[in-house]
Scaffold this motif. Structure first.
Motif, PDB file in Angstrom:
ATOM      1  N   ASN A  77     -27.587  61.459 -29.245  1.00 16.51           N
ATOM      2  CA  ASN A  77     -28.394  60.325 -29.746  1.00 16.51           C
ATOM      3  C   ASN A  77     -27.914  58.960 -29.203  1.00 16.51           C
ATOM      4  OD1 ASN A  77     -25.421  59.351 -30.891  1.00 16.51           O
ATOM      5  ND2 ASN A  77     -25.444  61.190 -32.189  1.00 16.51           N
ATOM      6  N   ILE A  78     -28.285  57.827 -29.638  1.00 10.54           N
ATOM      7  CA  ILE A  78     -28.084  56.616 -29.172  1.00 10.54           C
ATOM      8  C   ILE A  78     -26.718  56.168 -28.957  1.00 10.54           C
ATOM      9  CG2 ILE A  78     -28.657  55.401 -30.969  1.00 10.54           C
ATOM     10  CD1 ILE A  78     -30.248  53.221 -29.042  1.00 10.54           C
ATOM     11  N   CYS A  79     -26.069  56.307 -29.905  1.00  8.90           N
ATOM     12  CA  CYS A  79     -24.523  56.198 -29.749  1.00  8.90           C
ATOM     13  C   CYS A  79     -23.729  57.075 -28.756  1.00  8.90           C
ATOM     14  CB  CYS A  79     -23.928  56.436 -31.396  1.00  8.90           C
ATOM     15  SG  CYS A  79     -24.448  55.361 -32.647  1.00  8.90           S
ATOM     16  N   GLU A  80     -24.028  58.216 -28.787  1.00  6.34           N
ATOM     17  CA  GLU A  80     -23.419  59.150 -27.859  1.00  6.34           C
ATOM     18  C   GLU A  80     -23.773  58.552 -26.205  1.00  6.34           C
ATOM     19  OE1 GLU A  80     -23.509  63.462 -28.681  1.00  6.34           O
ATOM     20  OE2 GLU A  80     -25.137  62.822 -29.504  1.00  6.34           O
ATOM     21  N   GLU A  81     -25.165  57.996 -26.113  1.00 13.02           N
ATOM     22  CA  GLU A  81     -25.424  57.837 -24.916  1.00 13.02           C
ATOM     23  C   GLU A  81     -24.943  56.506 -24.301  1.00 13.02           C
ATOM     24  OE1 GLU A  81     -27.630  58.177 -21.408  1.00 13.02           O
ATOM     25  OE2 GLU A  81     -26.964  59.656 -22.766  1.00 13.02           O
ATOM     26  N   LEU A  82     -24.772  55.617 -25.324  1.00 16.18           N
ATOM     27  CA  LEU A  82     -24.249  54.187 -25.022  1.00 16.18           C
ATOM     28  C   LEU A  82     -22.770  54.374 -24.809  1.00 16.18           C
ATOM     29  CD1 LEU A  82     -25.846  51.629 -27.647  1.00 16.18           C
ATOM     30  CD2 LEU A  82     -25.680  51.514 -25.041  1.00 16.18           C
ATOM     31  N   SER A  83     -22.127  55.223 -25.246  1.00 13.98           N
ATOM     32  CA  SER A  83     -20.700  55.516 -25.249  1.00 13.98           C
ATOM     33  C   SER A  83     -20.370  55.967 -23.900  1.00 13.98           C
ATOM     34  CB  SER A  83     -19.797  56.119 -26.316  1.00 13.98           C
ATOM     35  OG  SER A  83     -20.237  57.637 -26.202  1.00 13.98           O
ATOM     36  N   GLU A  84     -21.413  56.860 -23.584  1.00 16.11           N
ATOM     37  CA  GLU A  84     -21.055  57.550 -22.193  1.00 16.11           C
ATOM     38  C   GLU A  84     -21.333  56.483 -20.969  1.00 16.11           C
ATOM     39  OE1 GLU A  84     -23.598  60.938 -22.167  1.00 16.11           O
ATOM     40  OE2 GLU A  84     -22.218  62.147 -23.210  1.00 16.11           O
ATOM     41  N   LEU A  85     -22.527  55.629 -21.284  1.00 18.04           N
ATOM     42  CA  LEU A  85     -22.759  54.514 -20.236  1.00 18.04           C
ATOM     43  C   LEU A  85     -21.648  53.628 -20.335  1.00 18.04           C
ATOM     44  CD1 LEU A  85     -26.324  54.005 -21.066  1.00 18.04           C
ATOM     45  CD2 LEU A  85     -25.849  55.180 -19.162  1.00 18.04           C
ATOM     46  N   LEU A  86     -21.047  53.411 -21.171  1.00 23.51           N
ATOM     47  CA  LEU A  86     -19.822  52.362 -21.172  1.00 23.51           C
ATOM     48  C   LEU A  86     -18.857  52.709 -20.282  1.00 23.51           C
ATOM     49  CD1 LEU A  86     -20.236  50.680 -24.869  1.00 23.51           C
ATOM     50  CD2 LEU A  86     -20.402  49.403 -22.822  1.00 23.51           C
ATOM     51  N   TYR A  87     -18.607  54.128 -20.779  1.00 23.01           N
ATOM     52  CA  TYR A  87     -17.466  54.818 -19.991  1.00 23.01           C
ATOM     53  C   TYR A  87     -17.655  54.737 -18.477  1.00 23.01           C
ATOM     54  CZ  TYR A  87     -13.502  58.030 -19.334  1.00 23.01           C
ATOM     55  OH  TYR A  87     -12.329  58.513 -18.987  1.00 23.01           O
ATOM     56  N   SER A  88     -18.682  55.206 -18.226  1.00 24.21           N
ATOM     57  CA  SER A  88     -19.353  55.300 -16.733  1.00 24.21           C
ATOM     58  C   SER A  88     -19.161  54.030 -15.958  1.00 24.21           C
ATOM     59  CB  SER A  88     -20.443  55.992 -16.694  1.00 24.21           C
ATOM     60  OG  SER A  88     -20.752  57.171 -16.967  1.00 24.21           O
ATOM     61  N   GLU A  89     -19.141  52.902 -16.589  1.00 22.45           N
ATOM     62  CA  GLU A  89     -19.237  51.618 -16.240  1.00 22.45           C
ATOM     63  C   GLU A  89     -17.838  51.038 -16.141  1.00 22.45           C
ATOM     64  OE1 GLU A  89     -20.498  48.204 -14.667  1.00 22.45           O
ATOM     65  OE2 GLU A  89     -21.765  49.631 -15.045  1.00 22.45           O
ATOM     66  N   GLY A  90     -16.706  52.054 -16.465  1.00 20.51           N
ATOM     67  CA  GLY A  90     -15.344  51.433 -16.433  1.00 20.51           C
ATOM     68  C   GLY A  90     -14.710  51.061 -17.717  1.00 20.51           C
ATOM     69  N   LYS A  91     -15.464  50.940 -18.696  1.00 23.41           N
ATOM     70  CA  LYS A  91     -15.033  50.657 -19.997  1.00 23.41           C
ATOM     71  C   LYS A  91     -14.474  51.628 -20.591  1.00 23.41           C
ATOM     72  CE  LYS A  91     -17.297  46.674 -18.574  1.00 23.41           C
ATOM     73  NZ  LYS A  91     -16.372  45.723 -17.968  1.00 23.41           N
ATOM     74  N   LYS A  92     -13.128  51.973 -20.159  1.00 20.27           N
ATOM     75  CA  LYS A  92     -12.609  53.143 -20.697  1.00 20.27           C
ATOM     76  C   LYS A  92     -12.004  53.345 -22.208  1.00 20.27           C
ATOM     77  CE  LYS A  92     -13.107  54.868 -16.444  1.00 20.27           C
ATOM     78  NZ  LYS A  92     -14.060  55.802 -16.068  1.00 20.27           N
ATOM     79  N   LYS A  93     -12.065  52.232 -22.666  1.00 24.68           N
ATOM     80  CA  LYS A  93     -11.764  52.435 -24.046  1.00 24.68           C
ATOM     81  C   LYS A  93     -12.757  51.970 -25.152  1.00 24.68           C
ATOM     82  CE  LYS A  93      -6.809  51.956 -23.404  1.00 24.68           C
ATOM     83  NZ  LYS A  93      -6.471  53.138 -24.011  1.00 24.68           N
ATOM     84  N   ALA A  94     -13.943  51.780 -24.471  1.00 24.82           N
ATOM     85  CA  ALA A  94     -15.274  51.346 -25.335  1.00 24.82           C
ATOM     86  C   ALA A  94     -15.492  52.172 -26.299  1.00 24.82           C
ATOM     87  CB  ALA A  94     -16.414  51.134 -24.534  1.00 24.82           C
ATOM     88  N   VAL A  95     -15.961  51.971 -27.513  1.00 27.32           N
ATOM     89  CA  VAL A  95     -16.485  52.709 -28.535  1.00 27.32           C
ATOM     90  C   VAL A  95     -17.926  52.515 -29.383  1.00 27.32           C
ATOM     91  CG1 VAL A  95     -14.048  53.526 -29.303  1.00 27.32           C
ATOM     92  CG2 VAL A  95     -15.273  51.830 -30.512  1.00 27.32           C
ATOM     93  N   VAL A  96     -18.667  53.444 -29.561  1.00 27.80           N
ATOM     94  CA  VAL A  96     -19.827  53.064 -30.188  1.00 27.80           C
ATOM     95  C   VAL A  96     -19.817  53.788 -31.766  1.00 27.80           C
ATOM     96  CG1 VAL A  96     -22.341  52.998 -30.282  1.00 27.80           C
ATOM     97  CG2 VAL A  96     -20.916  53.042 -28.196  1.00 27.80           C
ATOM     98  N   ILE A  97     -20.216  52.968 -32.551  1.00 30.74           N
ATOM     99  CA  ILE A  97     -19.989  53.399 -34.067  1.00 30.74           C
ATOM    100  C   ILE A  97     -21.443  53.590 -34.710  1.00 30.74           C
ATOM    101  CG2 ILE A  97     -19.080  53.085 -36.340  1.00 30.74           C
ATOM    102  CD1 ILE A  97     -16.860  51.358 -35.035  1.00 30.74           C
TER     103      ILE A  97
END
Length: 261
Positions: A172-192
């Motif tokens: 879903n869009i939350c899962e995908e956004l959280s994966e993209l952020l992590y891949s960008e190096g935002k290791k503690k980013a979350v999506v709710i």
């Protein structure tokens, strides 16, 4: 304000400096065909803004297209966006915005179709191609967002319906956004996001009064409207790290307690 730790070494002497770094919080609201929905998004965004209590530079914007969202994000400095709250319609595949959306008047379905007013933000290009109809030039996909603009511990919360609902065979869009952020190096980013249909009537109650032998009903006022209720999931790198039905803000402490090391 956030605290950033810098370590400097000069002539064999190590010094640790703690500096205050300004960050930005965005609250995007609106985009619906119905003025009543946009009113609910308006008041809900004010309640969240009040919760942030001047923590960082808070920018609350009425939004009518995904282009506005993407352009405002991409115009920021790198590592400067601490949070974004979206108050709009949505589901697993996108966040939905209609050009001409207003808190004062409705936009008809006929106008959306005849004038191609759908300027939504989609999960990806394939989703926009297959699911998108009546598309406006100002529609976008989440891959258009420059994720370098976010801080390492940023939070994106979507207050619309079903954005965290499990599709099983696809993110879903939350899962995908959280994966993209992590891949960008935002290791503690979350999506709710919400796993079900979001409801702003957070203070509606119905209690039986035994003495009066009647139901006592309390209604949420317009100014009290808040979507932070019902089941929500917190995603980190595509995985659910917290599921909650609590009302109100999910605090930074609660999130940090469950983020993997």
């Amino acid at each position: 304000m956030s605290n950033t730790i810098f370590t400097l070494e000069t002539n064999g002497i190590t010094k640790t400096l703690e500096l205050k770094v300004e960050y930005t919080r965005f609250l995007f609201h609106g985009g619906a065909k119905k003025s009543s929905d946009n009113s609910a998004f308006h008041f809900a965004s004010l309640n969240v803004k009040n919760d942030y209590n001047n923590d960082g530079t808070i920018i609350r914007e009425s939004i009518k297209s995904a282009k506005e969202v993407v352009d405002k994000i991409n115009a920021q400095e790198d590592n400067s966006i601490q949070s974004i709250d979206f108050f709009c319609h949505g589901d697993m595949l996108g966040l939905y915005f209609i050009v001409g959306a207003s808190i004062y008047s409705n936009v008809s379905s006929e106008d959306v179709e005849s004038k191609n007013l759908n300027a939504s933000l989609y999960l990806g290009k394939a989703t926009r191609l297959i699911q998108g109809s009546d598309l406006h030039d100002d529609s976008r996909v989440i891959q258009d967002i420059e994720l370098s603009k976010f801080t390492n511990g940023c939070k994106i919360e979507i207050h619309g319906c079903l954005t965290a609902h499990d599709m099983y065979v696809k993110d879903n869009i939350c899962e995908e956004l959280s994966e993209l952020l992590y891949s960008e190096g935002k290791k503690k980013a979350v999506v709710i996001g919400h796993t079900e249909r979001a409801n702003p009537n957070i203070k509606d109650t119905k209690k039986w009064d035994e003495k009066k032998k009647e139901w006592i009903i309390t209604k949420t006022t317009n100014k009290e409207q808040d979507y932070r209720q019902g089941e929500r999931k917190v995603f980190h790198n595509g995985k659910v790290i917290l599921t909650t039905t609590k009302k109100g803000r999910i605090t930074g402490k609660e999130i940090n307690n469950v983020i993997p090391e």
